[in-house]
Design a protein around this motif. Structure first.
Motif, PDB file in Angstrom:
ATOM      1  N   LYS A 212     -17.313  42.997 -41.748  1.00 21.57           N
ATOM      2  CA  LYS A 212     -15.854  43.000 -41.707  1.00 21.57           C
ATOM      3  C   LYS A 212     -15.272  41.732 -42.341  1.00 21.57           C
ATOM      4  CE  LYS A 212     -14.819  46.287 -38.053  1.00 21.57           C
ATOM      5  NZ  LYS A 212     -14.049  46.598 -36.846  1.00 21.57           N
ATOM      6  N   ARG A 213     -15.943  40.610 -42.158  1.00 17.79           N
ATOM      7  CA  ARG A 213     -15.452  39.397 -42.812  1.00 17.79           C
ATOM      8  C   ARG A 213     -15.532  39.528 -44.333  1.00 17.79           C
ATOM      9  NH1 ARG A 213     -17.389  36.767 -38.027  1.00 17.79           N
ATOM     10  NH2 ARG A 213     -19.541  36.799 -38.769  1.00 17.79           N
ATOM     11  N   SER A 214     -16.613  40.141 -44.813  1.00 18.66           N
ATOM     12  CA  SER A 214     -16.744  40.369 -46.254  1.00 18.66           C
ATOM     13  C   SER A 214     -15.652  41.302 -46.752  1.00 18.66           C
ATOM     14  CB  SER A 214     -18.128  40.951 -46.551  1.00 18.66           C
ATOM     15  OG  SER A 214     -18.263  41.238 -47.927  1.00 18.66           O
ATOM     16  N   LEU A 215     -15.363  42.339 -45.958  1.00 15.15           N
ATOM     17  CA  LEU A 215     -14.324  43.287 -46.330  1.00 15.15           C
ATOM     18  C   LEU A 215     -12.951  42.613 -46.319  1.00 15.15           C
ATOM     19  CD1 LEU A 215     -13.864  46.237 -47.079  1.00 15.15           C
ATOM     20  CD2 LEU A 215     -13.689  46.772 -44.639  1.00 15.15           C
ATOM     21  N   LEU A 216     -12.734  41.711 -45.389  1.00 10.31           N
ATOM     22  CA  LEU A 216     -11.467  40.986 -45.335  1.00 10.31           C
ATOM     23  C   LEU A 216     -11.288  40.088 -46.553  1.00 10.31           C
ATOM     24  CD1 LEU A 216     -11.316  40.068 -41.549  1.00 10.31           C
ATOM     25  CD2 LEU A 216      -9.568  41.314 -42.817  1.00 10.31           C
ATOM     26  N   ASP A 217     -12.375  39.477 -47.008  1.00 12.05           N
ATOM     27  CA  ASP A 217     -12.284  38.654 -48.220  1.00 12.05           C
ATOM     28  C   ASP A 217     -11.773  39.499 -49.385  1.00 12.05           C
ATOM     29  OD1 ASP A 217     -13.216  36.491 -46.830  1.00 12.05           O
ATOM     30  OD2 ASP A 217     -15.303  36.742 -47.471  1.00 12.05           O
ATOM     31  N   GLU A 218     -12.239  40.739 -49.426  1.00 17.41           N
ATOM     32  CA  GLU A 218     -11.779  41.664 -50.471  1.00 17.41           C
ATOM     33  C   GLU A 218     -10.322  42.057 -50.238  1.00 17.41           C
ATOM     34  OE1 GLU A 218     -12.518  46.341 -51.672  1.00 17.41           O
ATOM     35  OE2 GLU A 218     -14.180  45.195 -50.784  1.00 17.41           O
TER      36      GLU A 218
END
Length: 303
Positions: A180-186
């Motif tokens: 989810k943190r990776s998705l938030l970066d996107e």
């Protein structure tokens, strides 16, 4: 004369020996009577009764009548002690049998719970079972040890499974949080200068977000706050575009003005007819439409 003195001396010696023997047996009988009533150290008291008997048999010189009377006292005391000791151990056996039966029930329940996946309720029940186990008392040592081994094995099996499950779950939740943190970066890089494209990109992010699954408790709020901030940013961009491009905005403003005028006219007419209730209702409607009118006018002015 000397012969008489010798005989007298021998008689006195025998009398003294007899008196000493009587005194000793009286003391032994009294000790036995005290033990029969007071003793609770059963093995020590039993050993003492055996020693008293051995000493009793070694004491000589008591006349038959006195000896029989003293023996009756000793024998009665020993029988009373044996009855009391027998009653104690019979009660102890009953208690141990009850403890064994209760612990068999607890061990059986523990074994049934060992495969449970209801982690919270089952862990609580195991805590209760442990308290009940301690309160049940002790069974015979061999039986008690065997039952404890059954109970402990079942308990350890459950908690080992729970620990393994929690460990796997924690690892899964940590991985979900990282995803989810990776998705938030996107998501935080979505270009809102193109509101329609931004909305489509956000929709894709939201679908993947929901598919990822749960995260650790401490990560829930920070992650949710970040995704909500992205959603709000996209929503504001879409709203700005809508306000700039809505061809019906002026028509809605005119419609709202017309509704305000209609309800105010109805209020005036009702008031003129003396219908205060209907006038108040119409005035309330007019006020509501006036609020909507103000909002619509503001939107038009901010385009």
């Amino acid at each position: 004369m000397r012969a008489e003195q010798a005989v007298g001396a021998q008689r006195a010696e025998r009398d003294a020996a007899r008196a000493a023997a009587v005194t000793r047996k009286e003391a032994l009988a009294a000790e036995a009577e005290a033990l029969s009533v007071e003793a609770t150290q059963w093995k020590q008291a039993g050993d003492r009764f055996k020693a008293i008997l051995d000493e009793w048999r070694a004491v000589r010189g008591v006349d038959k009548k006195t000896d029989e009377l003293l023996w009756k006292r000793f024998s009665k005391a020993r029988e009373a002690f044996n009855r009391r000791r027998g009653s104690h151990f019979a009660e102890l056996d009953r208690q141990r049998a009850g403890a064994r039966a209760r612990k068999e029930e607890l061990a059986l329940e523990a074994e049934k719970l060992a495969d449970s996946d209801e982690w919270g309720p089952t862990a609580a029940r195991f805590r209760d079972l442990m308290a009940e186990w301690k309160a049940a008392g002790r069974a015979q040592k061999d039986a008690d040890d065997a039952l404890w081994q059954r109970f402990r094995t079942a308990q350890d099996s459950f908690f080992a499974r729970r620990a393994q499950t929690f460990s796997e779950r924690d690892a899964e939740f940590d991985a979900n949080a990282a995803a989810k943190r990776s998705l938030l970066d996107e998501a935080e890089k979505i270009d809102v200068s193109d509101p329609d494209g931004a909305r489509a990109a956000l929709r894709g992010v939201q679908e993947r977000w929901e598919a990822i699954g749960k995260v650790p408790r401490d990560d829930i709020r920070p992650l949710e706050a970040r995704i909500r901030a992205v959603e709000e940013k996209v929503r504001e961009a879409v709203d700005r575009k809508w306000r700039r491009t809505d061809p019906e905005a002026e028509a809605r403003v005119a419609q709202f003005r017309e509704r305000v005028a209609q309800y105010e006219a109805q209020a005036a007419k009702a008031l003129a007819n003396g219908d205060g209730k209907r006038a108040a209702q119409a005035q309330t409607q007019a006020e509501q439409w006036r609020e909507w009118l103000a909002t619509a006018e503001q939107a038009v002015q901010q385009r």
